[in-house]
Design a protein around this motif. Structure first.
Motif, PDB file in Angstrom:
ATOM      1  N   HIS A 228    -100.930 100.039 100.880  1.00 14.27           N
ATOM      2  CA  HIS A 228    -101.805  99.393  99.894  1.00 14.27           C
ATOM      3  C   HIS A 228    -103.110 100.180  99.727  1.00 14.27           C
ATOM      4  CE1 HIS A 228     -98.940  96.189  99.878  1.00 14.27           C
ATOM      5  NE2 HIS A 228     -99.067  96.046 101.182  1.00 14.27           N
ATOM      6  N   SER A 229    -103.727 100.516 100.867  1.00 18.30           N
ATOM      7  CA  SER A 229    -104.978 101.293 100.787  1.00 18.30           C
ATOM      8  C   SER A 229    -104.705 102.793 100.712  1.00 18.30           C
ATOM      9  CB  SER A 229    -105.853 100.994 102.009  1.00 18.30           C
ATOM     10  OG  SER A 229    -105.170 101.351 103.196  1.00 18.30           O
ATOM     11  N   LYS A 230    -103.421 103.164 100.898  1.00 20.64           N
ATOM     12  CA  LYS A 230    -103.026 104.578 100.933  1.00 20.64           C
ATOM     13  C   LYS A 230    -103.896 105.356 101.925  1.00 20.64           C
ATOM     14  CE  LYS A 230    -100.824 104.812  96.405  1.00 20.64           C
ATOM     15  NZ  LYS A 230     -99.771 103.956  96.967  1.00 20.64           N
ATOM     16  N   SER A 231    -103.942 104.828 103.128  1.00 22.14           N
ATOM     17  CA  SER A 231    -104.753 105.483 104.160  1.00 22.14           C
ATOM     18  C   SER A 231    -104.120 105.270 105.532  1.00 22.14           C
ATOM     19  CB  SER A 231    -106.175 104.905 104.163  1.00 22.14           C
ATOM     20  OG  SER A 231    -106.123 103.516 104.417  1.00 22.14           O
ATOM     21  N   LEU A 232    -104.487 106.162 106.457  1.00 22.03           N
ATOM     22  CA  LEU A 232    -104.098 105.954 107.855  1.00 22.03           C
ATOM     23  C   LEU A 232    -104.924 104.811 108.405  1.00 22.03           C
ATOM     24  CD1 LEU A 232    -103.817 109.505 109.476  1.00 22.03           C
ATOM     25  CD2 LEU A 232    -101.948 107.940 108.892  1.00 22.03           C
ATOM     26  N   GLY A 265     -95.916  99.235 110.976  1.00 19.04           N
ATOM     27  CA  GLY A 265     -96.570  99.846 109.826  1.00 19.04           C
ATOM     28  C   GLY A 265     -95.725 100.964 109.267  1.00 19.04           C
ATOM     29  N   ASP A 266     -96.100 101.409 108.075  1.00 17.09           N
ATOM     30  CA  ASP A 266     -95.288 102.402 107.374  1.00 17.09           C
ATOM     31  C   ASP A 266     -95.394 103.779 108.010  1.00 17.09           C
ATOM     32  OD1 ASP A 266     -94.685 100.374 105.579  1.00 17.09           O
ATOM     33  OD2 ASP A 266     -94.852 101.705 103.851  1.00 17.09           O
ATOM     34  N   ARG A 267     -94.364 104.570 107.783  1.00 13.46           N
ATOM     35  CA  ARG A 267     -94.405 105.990 108.144  1.00 13.46           C
ATOM     36  C   ARG A 267     -94.838 106.761 106.908  1.00 13.46           C
ATOM     37  NH1 ARG A 267     -89.913 103.464 109.484  1.00 13.46           N
ATOM     38  NH2 ARG A 267     -88.136 103.454 108.049  1.00 13.46           N
ATOM     39  N   VAL A 268     -95.364 107.973 107.158  1.00 13.71           N
ATOM     40  CA  VAL A 268     -95.868 108.752 106.026  1.00 13.71           C
ATOM     41  C   VAL A 268     -95.684 110.245 106.289  1.00 13.71           C
ATOM     42  CG1 VAL A 268     -98.267 108.929 106.868  1.00 13.71           C
ATOM     43  CG2 VAL A 268     -97.812 108.979 104.406  1.00 13.71           C
ATOM     44  N   HIS A 269     -95.476 110.984 105.213  1.00 11.75           N
ATOM     45  CA  HIS A 269     -95.394 112.444 105.261  1.00 11.75           C
ATOM     46  C   HIS A 269     -96.465 113.002 104.335  1.00 11.75           C
ATOM     47  CE1 HIS A 269     -93.046 116.368 104.319  1.00 11.75           C
ATOM     48  NE2 HIS A 269     -93.926 116.543 105.279  1.00 11.75           N
ATOM     49  N   LEU A 270     -97.374 113.789 104.884  1.00  5.94           N
ATOM     50  CA  LEU A 270     -98.444 114.404 104.098  1.00  5.94           C
ATOM     51  C   LEU A 270     -98.563 115.870 104.520  1.00  5.94           C
ATOM     52  CD1 LEU A 270    -101.234 111.694 104.647  1.00  5.94           C
ATOM     53  CD2 LEU A 270     -99.808 111.945 102.601  1.00  5.94           C
ATOM     54  N   ALA A 271     -99.137 116.677 103.653  1.00  3.16           N
ATOM     55  CA  ALA A 271     -99.466 118.041 104.081  1.00  3.16           C
ATOM     56  C   ALA A 271    -100.426 117.939 105.274  1.00  3.16           C
ATOM     57  CB  ALA A 271    -100.136 118.787 102.937  1.00  3.16           C
ATOM     58  N   SER A 272    -100.337 118.911 106.196  1.00  4.68           N
ATOM     59  CA  SER A 272    -101.135 118.795 107.420  1.00  4.68           C
ATOM     60  C   SER A 272    -102.639 118.726 107.110  1.00  4.68           C
ATOM     61  CB  SER A 272    -100.827 119.944 108.374  1.00  4.68           C
ATOM     62  OG  SER A 272    -101.137 121.167 107.762  1.00  4.68           O
ATOM     63  N   THR A 273    -103.072 119.420 106.054  1.00  2.00           N
ATOM     64  CA  THR A 273    -104.504 119.381 105.711  1.00  2.00           C
ATOM     65  C   THR A 273    -104.903 117.974 105.249  1.00  2.00           C
ATOM     66  OG1 THR A 273    -103.843 120.219 103.557  1.00  2.00           O
ATOM     67  CG2 THR A 273    -104.806 121.808 105.084  1.00  2.00           C
ATOM     68  N   GLU A 274    -104.009 117.349 104.474  1.00  2.00           N
ATOM     69  CA  GLU A 274    -104.311 116.002 103.995  1.00  2.00           C
ATOM     70  C   GLU A 274    -104.257 114.999 105.151  1.00  2.00           C
ATOM     71  OE1 GLU A 274    -102.870 112.751 100.704  1.00  2.00           O
ATOM     72  OE2 GLU A 274    -101.928 114.734 100.667  1.00  2.00           O
ATOM     73  N   GLN A 280    -109.679 112.202 109.770  1.00  2.00           N
ATOM     74  CA  GLN A 280    -111.142 112.315 109.815  1.00  2.00           C
ATOM     75  C   GLN A 280    -111.797 111.105 109.140  1.00  2.00           C
ATOM     76  OE1 GLN A 280    -112.980 115.214 111.126  1.00  2.00           O
ATOM     77  NE2 GLN A 280    -114.525 113.590 111.047  1.00  2.00           N
ATOM     78  N   ALA A 281    -111.240 110.708 108.004  1.00  2.00           N
ATOM     79  CA  ALA A 281    -111.791 109.561 107.271  1.00  2.00           C
ATOM     80  C   ALA A 281    -111.662 108.286 108.102  1.00  2.00           C
ATOM     81  CB  ALA A 281    -111.066 109.405 105.937  1.00  2.00           C
ATOM     82  N   LEU A 282    -110.549 108.147 108.804  1.00  3.06           N
ATOM     83  CA  LEU A 282    -110.353 106.968 109.660  1.00  3.06           C
ATOM     84  C   LEU A 282    -111.391 106.954 110.787  1.00  3.06           C
ATOM     85  CD1 LEU A 282    -108.803 104.478 110.672  1.00  3.06           C
ATOM     86  CD2 LEU A 282    -107.139 106.035 111.735  1.00  3.06           C
ATOM     87  N   VAL A 283    -111.595 108.113 111.403  1.00  2.00           N
ATOM     88  CA  VAL A 283    -112.602 108.201 112.475  1.00  2.00           C
ATOM     89  C   VAL A 283    -113.968 107.796 111.928  1.00  2.00           C
ATOM     90  CG1 VAL A 283    -113.846 109.785 113.992  1.00  2.00           C
ATOM     91  CG2 VAL A 283    -111.361 109.951 113.810  1.00  2.00           C
TER      92      VAL A 283
END
Ligand code: SF4
Length: 293
Positions: A228-232, A265-274, A280-283
């Motif tokens: 929903h928030s599209k975030s870790l 919770g959901d699993r996700v695949h992102l580029a390593s940089t993303e 970082q944003a979660l921290v």
């Protein structure tokens, strides 16, 4: 087996339904997000599956549901068998999601890695004949990695059947006192060339993540993707130590990975940089919350 007499009013009319025994574990919403939604304290059918792929996903959810809360007014045996045969669900490169989540772990996801030096089970699904036979055909299980004390489920049965070594952190080992390998401290531990065990205390004192091929990070309840928030995201409650949790999230910035495969919770695949930017944003969000608190 779901009971149509307990069918929740929040389901839309039609073949599939959720009954009042639902424990709101989220498994069905991960597997069939276009058919299931959270309504109040339960899941419900928000839209009856209307295509082959959506019906297939709904049957997968029915089988994966840890408490048998999903039912059909008219069961399609052939579709049910096809859904059964689809487990474990291939994710990528020999990594799969087991399905058949266990009530003992509140419906946590279990994963399977096929590896030439011995296969791994990450946390435990229900101990059922179908999975046992699939694991046998694929060479058995050498290691069972337990991310933390809540998601042990039927690990002892799989360990006994396959002669697998259970791996758990010392701080959570009261739930698996006969575990074959106990990890201590907070330093990472390498297993062979491709696996790294990373202690990440916070949710529990003995939470650990498993990094495989610098690509897949199995996180238990330490980290997951919020669609929903599209975030870790990381736990905001049921936390052993809040500050330690933030440090454990920050610790993962030292590692490269592209997949987060979570217990809940959901699993996700992102580029390593993303992925790193997400971490970082979660921290930063958690640090901010810590200052404000
Ligand atoms: S998988 Fe079953 S218990 Fe979990 S939320 Fe869905 S219906 Fe409820």
């Amino acid at each position: 087996m779901a009971d149509r007499n307990k069918r929740l009013d929040s389901n839309v009319a039609g073949n599939f339904f959720v009954d009042a025994t639902c424990i709101n574990c989220d498994t069905c919403r991960q597997l069939a997000p276009l058919s299931f939604e959270e309504v109040g304290d339960y899941s419900a059918i928000s839209r009856q599956p209307d295509s082959d792929s959506r019906i297939h996903q709904a049957y997968q959810a029915l089988l994966a549901c840890p408490v048998g809360s999903i039912g059909t007014e008219h069961s399609d045996k052939s579709r049910l068998q096809t859904a059964m045969a689809s487990f474990p669900l291939q994710i990528e490169n020999g990594v799969s999601y087991c399905g058949f989540n266990s009530e003992k772990s509140f419906g946590a996801n279990g994963f399977f890695i096929e590896h030439q030096d011995g296969n791994w089970l990450i946390d435990s699904p229900r101990y059922i004949k179908h999975l046992v036979e699939v694991f046998e055909r694929r060479g058995g299980i050498a290691h069972i990695f337990l991310t933390h004390k809540d998601d042990v489920a039927d690990a002892d049965k799989y360990a006994a059947h396959f002669g697998a070594k259970r791996i758990i952190h010392q701080a959570d080992s009261d739930v698996a006192p006969t575990a074959e390998r106990v990890i201590g401290g907070e330093e990472p531990v390498r297993v062979g060339a491709e696996f790294q065990i990373i202690p990440v205390p916070g949710h529990t004192a003995g939470s650990m993540a498993l990094l495989y091929r610098e690509r897949f990070l199995f996180t238990g309840d330490h980290l997951w993707w919020d669609p929903h928030s599209k975030s870790l995201e990381a736990p905001t409650r049921l936390i052993w130590r809040r500050w330690t949790l933030i440090e454990s999230i920050r610790k993962l910035l030292d590692y490269r990975f592209e997949w987060v495969l979570a217990g809940h919770g959901d699993r996700v695949h992102l580029a390593s940089t993303e992925m790193r930017a997400q971490l970082q944003a979660l921290v930063e969000r958690r640090e901010k919350g810590r200052v404000l608190r």
